[in-house]
Design a protein around this motif. Structure first.
Motif, PDB file in Angstrom:
ATOM      1  N   GLN A 126       3.904  -2.484 -15.505  1.00  0.00           N
ATOM      2  CA  GLN A 126       2.887  -3.027 -16.097  1.00  0.00           C
ATOM      3  C   GLN A 126       2.689  -4.413 -15.844  1.00  0.00           C
ATOM      4  OE1 GLN A 126       4.605  -1.767 -19.990  1.00  0.00           O
ATOM      5  NE2 GLN A 126       2.505  -0.749 -20.342  1.00  0.00           N
TER       6      GLN A 126
ATOM      7  N   CYS B 286       1.433  -5.751 -13.100  1.00  0.00           N
ATOM      8  CA  CYS B 286       1.648  -6.234 -11.780  1.00  0.00           C
ATOM      9  C   CYS B 286       0.572  -5.522 -10.916  1.00  0.00           C
ATOM     10  CB  CYS B 286       2.784  -5.008 -11.182  1.00  0.00           C
ATOM     11  SG  CYS B 286       3.049  -5.280  -9.194  1.00  0.00           S
ATOM     12  N   GLU B 287      -0.356  -6.582 -10.405  1.00  0.00           N
ATOM     13  CA  GLU B 287      -1.494  -6.200  -9.899  1.00  0.00           C
ATOM     14  C   GLU B 287      -1.477  -5.985  -8.104  1.00  0.00           C
ATOM     15  OE1 GLU B 287      -4.421  -5.455 -10.636  1.00  0.00           O
ATOM     16  OE2 GLU B 287      -3.772  -5.908 -12.953  1.00  0.00           O
ATOM     17  N   VAL B 288      -1.972  -5.238  -7.618  1.00  0.00           N
ATOM     18  CA  VAL B 288      -1.826  -4.831  -6.251  1.00  0.00           C
ATOM     19  C   VAL B 288      -2.907  -5.214  -5.350  1.00  0.00           C
ATOM     20  CG1 VAL B 288      -1.259  -2.799  -4.602  1.00  0.00           C
ATOM     21  CG2 VAL B 288      -0.180  -2.939  -6.761  1.00  0.00           C
TER      22      VAL B 288
ATOM     23  N   ILE C 176       4.337   1.227  -8.150  1.00  0.00           N
ATOM     24  CA  ILE C 176       3.683   0.193  -9.190  1.00  0.00           C
ATOM     25  C   ILE C 176       2.741   0.687 -10.240  1.00  0.00           C
ATOM     26  CG2 ILE C 176       2.460  -1.958  -9.147  1.00  0.00           C
ATOM     27  CD1 ILE C 176       3.850  -2.640  -6.592  1.00  0.00           C
ATOM     28  N   LYS C 177       1.765   1.451  -9.759  1.00  0.00           N
ATOM     29  CA  LYS C 177       0.756   2.018 -10.678  1.00  0.00           C
ATOM     30  C   LYS C 177       1.473   2.941 -11.775  1.00  0.00           C
ATOM     31  CE  LYS C 177      -3.433   4.752 -11.026  1.00  0.00           C
ATOM     32  NZ  LYS C 177      -4.213   5.583 -10.185  1.00  0.00           N
ATOM     33  N   ASP C 178       2.543   3.705 -11.356  1.00  0.00           N
ATOM     34  CA  ASP C 178       3.213   4.690 -12.415  1.00  0.00           C
ATOM     35  C   ASP C 178       4.215   3.880 -13.148  1.00  0.00           C
ATOM     36  OD1 ASP C 178       1.478   6.573 -11.306  1.00  0.00           O
ATOM     37  OD2 ASP C 178       3.166   7.332  -9.695  1.00  0.00           O
TER      38      ASP C 178
ATOM     39  N   SER D 147       0.834  -1.093   0.134  1.00  0.00           N
ATOM     40  CA  SER D 147       0.041  -0.147   0.100  1.00  0.00           C
ATOM     41  C   SER D 147       0.935   1.333  -0.102  1.00  0.00           C
ATOM     42  CB  SER D 147      -0.870   0.134   1.132  1.00  0.00           C
ATOM     43  OG  SER D 147      -0.206  -0.082   2.419  1.00  0.00           O
TER      44      SER D 147
ATOM     45  N   ALA E 152       2.421   1.147  -3.759  1.00  0.00           N
ATOM     46  CA  ALA E 152       1.247   0.927  -4.639  1.00  0.00           C
ATOM     47  C   ALA E 152       1.375   2.031  -5.757  1.00  0.00           C
ATOM     48  CB  ALA E 152       0.054   1.037  -3.716  1.00  0.00           C
ATOM     49  N   LYS E 153       1.502   3.351  -5.300  1.00  0.00           N
ATOM     50  CA  LYS E 153       1.746   4.175  -6.371  1.00  0.00           C
ATOM     51  C   LYS E 153       2.895   4.101  -7.143  1.00  0.00           C
ATOM     52  CE  LYS E 153       1.967   9.361  -6.634  1.00  0.00           C
ATOM     53  NZ  LYS E 153       2.972   9.294  -7.789  1.00  0.00           N
TER      54      LYS E 153
END
Length: 402
Positions: free
Chosen positions: A346, A348-350, A341-343, A334, A338-339
Motif C-alpha cells: 500500500q 506505493c505508486e507505480v 506492488i499492486k497486490d 512494470s 508492478a503486479k
C-alpha cells in the motif's frame, strides 16, 4: 552433514545475494537435525571502490567456515567482473580439492556462480541446489547491445542450459521467472522463495507523524520533500536519466538524495552538470544500519528499473526493504513487479519506467504519511523464507545419504 555454499558476495559486502546467503547459513545452523559443517566460499567486499570495509579472509564458528577472497573492485565493468570471477573460480576449485559434500548450494545473478556449482556437482556427484536471482541470459540483449550481445548470447545460453539441467533443485526469487525457467529445464523441483524483510528492519522505528495527506502544491513551499534512492547506479536502473529529468521538472522544493555507486555514475554526474541541477545530492554506498537512518529521514523512497523487456519478470530486493519502513514509495517498474506492488504494498505508486510525465503524476498521488505494512512484513520475513529454503537444502543432503 557437509554443505558447500557458493556466494560471490557475503556480509559485510552489500548486495541482495549477500544478505540472502547469510540468512540461509543462520537457518541451516539453527536446524541442527544432525551434526552440520558448512563451508562458505565468497569474496571480500569488492563491488564499489568507495565502499571499503574491514573483513576477515577466514572466519570460523562451531558449525561454519567462511573463506573470503580478496579482489579488485569492478564497479559494474564487465571485463573486470570477468577477471574477478576467474580468480574466484580458481579459489573455489583449490578450496574444494579432495573434499566431499552432501549438497552444494549456489546463489547466482549473473549465471557464472551457478555454472561453477554445476561443475562441482558433476565432479563430486553431489546434489546441487541453485538459487537463481536474475535471468542473465535474458537481459543480455537489452543490457549488452551490438557486438557484445552477438558474442555473449550463444555462449551464455549454452552455459545456462547446462547449469540448470545439472541442478537437483532450482529456486527462483520471482514468480515472473517461472515460464522462462520451464523453457530451459525439465526439472520438476522448482520453488519460489523471494527476497524478504531482514530482522534489521523489523526493529525499525517508524515515524507516525503525518506529513501531509497528499502532495499539495500550495503547501510545498513550507517544506522540502526529500526523495531517496539507495542502490546500484547502472544500466539496469537508468538512474542517470530518470532522476535528473524529474528533478529539473520538480524544482528546488524537492531534493533527490542518491546513495550508491555503479557503472553509470559518471553519466549521472555529467547529466547533473549539463543541466545545472542543484537539487540532487550524491553520497557513496553505505552499510544497511546507516541506511536505516537515511530511510527514516526521507519523505519518499524511490525505485526504478530501466525500460527493458527482460526486467518485466524481475522482483527487486529493494522493494522489501522499502516496504518494511512504512514510507511512501515511488516505483518506476512494470510487469511482475508492478503486479506484486499492486497486490501487496500500500501507498506505493507505480509508473512506467523512464516515463517522466507518468512519474510526476504518480508522485502527486502519493500520501506522505506512515503506512502500516505489518501484514506484508509478517508474510515476507526473510527468516521464515530462509527456513523453508533451508529444509529443501537439508532434504537434498538426506536423500543423498539414504
Amino acid at each position: 552433514m557437509r554443505i558447500l555454499i557458493l556466494s560471490f558476495h557475503f556480509p559485510p559486502d552489500i548486495s541482495a545475494g549477500s544478505f540472502r546467503t547469510e540468512a540461509l547459513v543462520k537457518a541451516l545452523i539453527s536446524n541442527l537435525v544432525e551434526p552440520i559443517s558448512i563451508d562458505v566460499l565468497t569474496t571480500l567486499p569488492n563491488r564499489y571502490p568507495k565502499f571499503v570495509i574491514d573483513a576477515d579472509s577466514f572466519e570460523q564458528s562451531e558449525n561454519s567456515k567462511i573463506y573470503r577472497l580478496k579482489l579488485d573492485s569492478h564497479n559494474g565493468r564487465i571485463l573486470r567482473q570477468s577477471f574477478n570471477f576467474v580468480k574466484y573460480a580458481n579459489f573455489v576449485l583449490k578450496k574444494t580439492k579432495h573434499k566431499e559434500y552432501d549438497v552444494i548450494f549456489a546463489t547466482s545473478s549473473k549465471l557464472m556462480t551457478a555454472v561453477l556449482g554445476a561443475y562441482l556437482s558433476k565432479k563430486m556427484n553431489t546434489p546441487l541446489y541453485l538459487d537463481i536471482r536474475d535471468l542473465f541470459v535474458d537481459t543480455i540483449k537489452d543490457v549488452y547491445p551490438g557486438w557484445k550481445q552477438w558474442f555473449l548470447q550463444p555462449i551464455f545460453s549454452n552455459l545456462e542450459l547446462w547449469a540448470y539441467n545439472a541442478a537437483t533443485h532450482i529456486n527462483i526469487v520471482s514468480e515472473g521467472f517461472i515460464e522462462y525457467i520451464n523453457t530451459k529445464t525439465k526439472i520438476k523441483n522448482i520453488s519460489v522463495h523471494t527476497n524478504g524483510v531482514d530482522d534489521l528492519f523489523l526493529s525499525y522505528k517508524h515515524s507516525h507523524q503525518l506529513l501531509k495527506n497528499n502532495i499539495d502544491q500550495s503547501n510545498i513551499a513550507q517544506k522540502h520533500i526529500t526523495i531517496l534512492y539507495a542502490g546500484n547506479i547502472g544500466e539496469g536502473q537508468a538512474i542517470d536519466t530518470i532522476i535528473p529529468a524529474m528533478s529539473k521538472r520538480l524544482g528546488k522544493n524537492y531534493i533527490f538524495k542518491i546513495i550508491g555507486d555503479g557503472g553509470r555514475m559518471s553519466e549521472l554526474k555529467n547529466n547533473i552538470s549539463k543541466a545545472a541541477i542543484t537539487n540532487i545530492e550524491l553520497y557513496p554506498p553505505a552499510e544497511r544500519k546507516k541506511l536505516l537512518s537515511e530511510y527514516y529521514g526521507a519523505d519518499i523512497l524511490f525505485l526504478h528499473l530501466n525500460d527493458h523487456k527482460a526486467f518485466y519478470k524481475v522482483l527487486p530486493s529493494k522493494l522489501f526493504e522499502y516496504a518494511a519502513t512504512g514510507k511512501p514509495i515511488l516505483a518506476g517498474v512494470s510487469g511482475f513487479s508492478a503486479k506484486f506492488i499492486k497486490d501487496n504494498i500500500q501507498n506505493c505508486e507505480v509508473f512506467e519506467p523512464c516515463n517522466v510525465e507518468q512519474a510526476l503524476n504518480a508522485l502527486k498521488r502519493l500520501h506522505l504519511s506512515y503506512q502500516n505494512r505489518q501484514e506484508f512484513i509478517q508474510r515476507f520475513q526473510r527468516k521464515e523464507i530462509m527456513q523453508r529454503m533451508c529444509f529443501e537444502v537439508i532434504n537434498l543432503a538426506i536423500k543423498k545419504n539414504k
